[in-house]
Design a protein around this motif. Sequence first.
Motif, short mmCIF file in Angstrom:
data_model
loop_
_atom_site.label_atom_id
_atom_site.label_comp_id
_atom_site.label_asym_id
_atom_site.label_seq_id
_atom_site.Cartn_x
_atom_site.Cartn_y
_atom_site.Cartn_z
N LYS A 360 30.33 -11.64 -71.15
CA LYS A 360 29.59 -12.89 -70.96
C LYS A 360 28.21 -12.82 -71.61
N ASP A 377 33.51 -20.21 -64.36
CA ASP A 377 34.24 -21.08 -65.28
C ASP A 377 35.13 -21.96 -64.43
N GLU A 385 39.73 -23.80 -69.67
CA GLU A 385 38.29 -23.89 -69.34
C GLU A 385 37.72 -25.25 -69.71
N GLY A 388 31.76 -24.04 -68.30
CA GLY A 388 31.28 -22.66 -68.27
C GLY A 388 29.86 -22.68 -67.75
MG MG Z 1 32.78 -20.45 -71.83
#
Ligand code: MG
Length: 462
Positions: A360, A377, A385, A388
């Motif tokens: 990340k 997420d 997704e 985020g």
């Molecule tokens: Mg993302």
Amino acid sequence: MRRGEKVKDILKQGGPRSGVVLSGWVRSVRDSKQVAFVMVNDGSCLESLQVVMDAALPSHADVVKAGTGAAVRVTGDLVPSQGGGQQWELKASCIEVVGSSDPSYPLQKKRHTFEFLRTIAHLRVRSNVFGAVFRVRNAASHAIHRFFQERGFLWVHTPIITGSDCEGAGEMFQVTTLELGNPPRTEEGKIDFAQDFFARQTSLTVSGQLEAETFALAFGDVYTFGPTFRAENSNTPRHASEFWMIEPEMAFFDLQDNVALATDFIKYMTAFVLEQCGGDIDFLEQWVEKGLRARLEQVVSSQFSVMTYTEAVERLAASGEKFEYPVKWGIDLQTEHERHLTEVLVKGPVFVIDYPKDIKAFYMKVNDDGRTVAAMDLLVPRIGEIIGGSQREHRLDVLLERIRGLGLREEDYWWYLDTRRFGTCPHAGFGLGFERAVMYLTGMSNIRDVIPYPRVPGTAEF
Ligand code: MG
Ligand code: 4AD
């Protein structure tokens, strides 16, 4: 120019009444001996208004000749329709052809593929499906501003051209006015960006988050809503090179608060679209995704699940499903994993939180375990997704360590680091990919079909 009333308002008010004026585009003409039926659509709603034109009208021949796609202005009486299919029709006393349409008009009555319609993106907006999609997109934008404005958030217009890479992934489009074939060089032979337009290397932004954070630390609650750009070479139905993002950022906020806000936000937007675009949703249900309405209603009424990354990996591994990309702790979840999780294991929206730090971005808050970050997420069926986000690392020393550890240039982030020097506080935010949200709301399965003029690798037509 007296262009008259919108179809949406005409149908809402109803009749019978006289002196109704309507301007729009001809969807179809059905000509019989005594009368012709002209369907006129003005984009205000899915429905076209049926115009009944007596063969004796002076412009009858012109209108019939003007063809599908022609622009017309009609004056007449709104009367109960004698045929089935509509409650009201406009009995024309006058029809004026404002702009005729060449017989080569590509949107004829038959059904076209989305692939074909992409090649005529300038005309596809006059079709029923794209009319519905872009009305939903508009309503969703309105809902987003309403949601945040009702809660006292400040809309901040973060820059499009930037000198910093928010996601640190190096997927930036460069912005330069240097001569490509012969750029100025430094003594070491590198390109001399000091001589470039901004006297430094610049790119199109991948996210307004870093700038939004500085505003959150002044205004408390802020959001961005604007275009972002990614030069990732992903040719998928879910990736665009130019897409819009909504990025709220809240001071004195932790991950749990963030999850709660994102949940309220998605539900609000969905409820608003159901309320404002009921006809369009029903149309999309019929032609694009069976069960769309029920799915959206469920989004509004159901709880969203929350699960840690560690638990998600365990459940995926235990599911017995054969993935192309094997699951184990530490991998970045692929679309196949995300979809299995939300479609099969959870059967609804799920927040996955506390991802491994190493996959990340640098700005996410390091958890006490030292190996995960306070990320979140939101995964949804069909798309994967859609959001985020994270709680941000507000401790200067930890943040510096992360920036250095990832080999990012500390001097590029000097102003961002200042926020951690002067009155830092726990804060959190997230980014909703707007096109993915519109896909979710409409059932459309390709991102190219929910953005007016899609930019994807290899394509920037229009
Ligand atoms: Mg993302
Ligand atoms: O997960 P991402 O990369 O997060 C950020 O950019 C953070 N700075 C957001 C924040 O915390 N303020 O992107 C956020 C969302 C993704 O969940 C996805 O919905 C969408 O943006 N997105 C894309 N949408 C279309 N095409 C792409 N290439 C996208 N990349 C990300």
